[in-house]
Design an enzyme around this catalytic site. Sequence first.
Site, short mmCIF file in Angstrom:
data_model
loop_
_atom_site.label_atom_id
_atom_site.label_comp_id
_atom_site.label_asym_id
_atom_site.label_seq_id
_atom_site.Cartn_x
_atom_site.Cartn_y
_atom_site.Cartn_z
N ASP A 158 0.82 -1.21 0.00
CA ASP A 158 0.00 0.00 0.00
C ASP A 158 0.86 1.26 0.00
O ASP A 158 1.95 1.27 0.57
CB ASP A 158 -0.90 -0.02 1.24
CG ASP A 158 -2.02 0.99 1.17
OD1 ASP A 158 -2.33 1.46 0.04
OD2 ASP A 158 -2.59 1.34 2.22
N HIS B 92 2.88 3.37 -8.90
CA HIS B 92 2.68 1.94 -9.20
C HIS B 92 3.90 1.37 -9.92
O HIS B 92 4.32 0.24 -9.66
CB HIS B 92 1.44 1.76 -10.06
CG HIS B 92 0.16 2.16 -9.37
ND1 HIS B 92 -0.18 1.71 -8.12
CD2 HIS B 92 -0.86 2.97 -9.77
CE1 HIS B 92 -1.35 2.23 -7.76
NE2 HIS B 92 -1.78 2.99 -8.75
N SER C 40 -7.21 -5.70 -5.94
CA SER C 40 -8.40 -6.18 -5.25
C SER C 40 -9.64 -6.06 -6.12
O SER C 40 -9.64 -5.33 -7.12
CB SER C 40 -8.61 -5.39 -3.95
OG SER C 40 -9.12 -4.10 -4.23
N GLU D 88 -12.11 -4.47 -5.37
CA GLU D 88 -12.58 -3.09 -5.21
C GLU D 88 -11.79 -2.10 -6.06
O GLU D 88 -12.23 -0.97 -6.28
CB GLU D 88 -12.50 -2.67 -3.73
CG GLU D 88 -13.51 -3.35 -2.81
CD GLU D 88 -13.15 -4.80 -2.52
OE1 GLU D 88 -14.07 -5.62 -2.39
OE2 GLU D 88 -11.94 -5.11 -2.43
N LEU E 66 10.62 -21.11 -3.64
CA LEU E 66 9.63 -20.15 -3.15
C LEU E 66 8.40 -20.15 -4.04
O LEU E 66 8.50 -20.10 -5.26
CB LEU E 66 10.24 -18.75 -3.11
CG LEU E 66 9.28 -17.58 -2.86
CD1 LEU E 66 8.78 -17.61 -1.42
CD2 LEU E 66 9.96 -16.25 -3.17
#
Length: 267
Positions: free
Chosen positions: A47, A64, A92, A94, A158
């Site tokens: 975020d 970004h 997300s 949203e 990983l």
Amino acid sequence: MNKFKIVKVGARMVMERFFHTKKPEHTKNEQLLDIEKIPAHIAIIMDGNGRWAQKKGLPRVAGHREGMKVIHKIVEKANDLQVKYLTLYAFSTENWKRPKSEVDFLMRLPEQFLHKELPKLKKNNVQVRIMGDQSLLPAHTLKAVNKAVTETKNNNGLILNFALNYGGRREISEALKNIVKKVEEGSLHSSDINEQVIESHLLSKGLPDPDLLIRTSGEKRLSNFMLWQLAYSEFWFTDVLWPDFKAEDFVEAILIYQQRQRRYGGV
């Protein structure tokens, strides 16, 4: 020291400088880590990209783009520390509410990131996975992600799990729909429904619950991220905006995690 030894030592020093064979020094916090207690699964809410750009007088997309560069560093450090699973909240359900220009840019980032990083991920034995509703993803995004998933599926290092068009409530809702359908079809009895059955219908099936959740930018909420899976995870919040997040911050989060006692509801 004789002449032969002096020449030999000097040659070795030149070779080290030329080929960069010296190992990078670990940070103080990294030296304090207990390698036996590295969290197996770390989830990150990345975020603060927009705020980072705003502070610098740049368009949000610049944040970004800068944030995408950080992913490489954190994946590299996680792999170095032998973290087994790393889940990144990339987009997300949203986020579709954002301006179309920003959404379009965000949908290009997985393509750009994987085009550049896929060879390194393959070389480092990283397995790429995706978790989310793929039906709404643009064709170019889906193509890039599926290519990475296919070409790394046999890697056993990983597991890099991207939560892309993901929402925790939708995930649980869809899981319940599928369970109800099986009950109606007779392949599952309602009395057999338990936590294990629900977990087997989640998008994260096959992955253990995160041991540690990291969220950057100072916000202290889950934002609809892995609501079921984070029930007993340890949380670590930092004011650092994602584009400024460094490997040292990642190590600090793990160190603090190791200093906590996980009781899972016990004494």
